[in-house]
Scaffold this motif. Structure first.
Motif, PDB file in Angstrom:
ATOM      1  N   PRO A  93       0.804  -1.228   0.000  1.00  0.00           N
ATOM      2  CA  PRO A  93       0.000   0.000   0.000  1.00  0.00           C
ATOM      3  C   PRO A  93       0.836   1.278   0.000  1.00  0.00           C
TER       4      PRO A  93
ATOM      5  N   GLN B 150      -7.090   3.717  -5.166  1.00  0.00           N
ATOM      6  CA  GLN B 150      -7.750   2.955  -4.100  1.00  0.00           C
ATOM      7  C   GLN B 150      -7.202   1.532  -4.030  1.00  0.00           C
TER       8      GLN B 150
ATOM      9  N   THR C  12      -3.742   1.695  -2.372  1.00  0.00           N
ATOM     10  CA  THR C  12      -3.739   1.866  -0.914  1.00  0.00           C
ATOM     11  C   THR C  12      -4.118   0.573  -0.189  1.00  0.00           C
ATOM     12  N   ARG C  13      -4.786  -0.335  -0.888  1.00  0.00           N
ATOM     13  CA  ARG C  13      -5.120  -1.652  -0.306  1.00  0.00           C
ATOM     14  C   ARG C  13      -4.027  -2.689  -0.576  1.00  0.00           C
TER      15      ARG C  13
ATOM     16  N   ASP D 118      -3.574  -4.051  -3.591  1.00  0.00           N
ATOM     17  CA  ASP D 118      -4.215  -5.012  -4.482  1.00  0.00           C
ATOM     18  C   ASP D 118      -3.724  -4.925  -5.923  1.00  0.00           C
TER      19      ASP D 118
END
Length: 182
Positions: free
Chosen positions: A42, A155, A158-159, A161
């Protein structure tokens, strides 16, 4: 052709050859390098003036000290920006560091990077507590994305992923694509 014309022509061609020369290593890596996947961790990009992009950090940039050669650890106070070689091993579909050395590996996939510093790192995705790591820079940290998709990628970043598709040849890495994990 006069001598002056030859010098003018040479003066115009030198910058062109320099610019063309700068493209050789990345292009050679794209066409002949081995494709690997690297896991991101992240991060929150914070520069709104560059258009839609994703700022990436990779797990291979934070290498636990138990994977760092003792030769490097013994000189850790003088190793800022030293060139290191990070051997990689495949874990599932992504590659992870197996060893950090000052010497180029004779076989296998490796990345050439610059050792930045040693510090504690806490990655909430893979670690429960802070561990001491070596921070290594490979200069593959930004990827520009299609307009109006930056928020979605931010987004996911930040995860943690995002998986990056990287071409590697002789330690040189070139980021070719990023993908969101399901």
């Amino acid at each position: 052709m006069s001598k002056r014309t030859k010098y003018l022509l040479l003066a115009c061609l030198v910058p062109v050859f320099i610019l063309l020369g700068m493209t050789v290593k990345p292009l050679y890596t794209i066409y002949n390098g081995e494709e690997i996947l690297l896991q991101t961790i992240p991060v929150d990009p914070s520069d709104p003036f560059r258009g839609d992009y994703v700022s990436l950090r990779f797990e291979v940039e934070e290498v636990p000290l138990n994977l760092v050669d003792q030769e490097i650890l013994d000189k850790r106070d003088t190793m800022y920006n030293a060139q290191v070689y990070v051997s990689l091993g495949k874990e599932g579909s992504v590659y992870s560091p197996t060893k950090v050395s000052l010497h180029k590996p004779s076989k296998g996939i490796f990345l050439k990077g610059n050792l930045q510093y040693f510090d504690k790192s806490w990655n909430p995705v893979s670690q429960k507590e802070a561990v001491e790591v070596a921070f290594i820079n490979y200069s593959i940290d930004k990827y520009f994305v299609e307009d109006n998709t930056g928020l979605e990628w931010e987004q996911a970043s930040t995860r943690g992923d995002i998986v990056a598709k990287v071409k590697v040849f002789n330690g040189y890495a070139y980021l070719t694509d990023i993908m969101m994990e399901d």
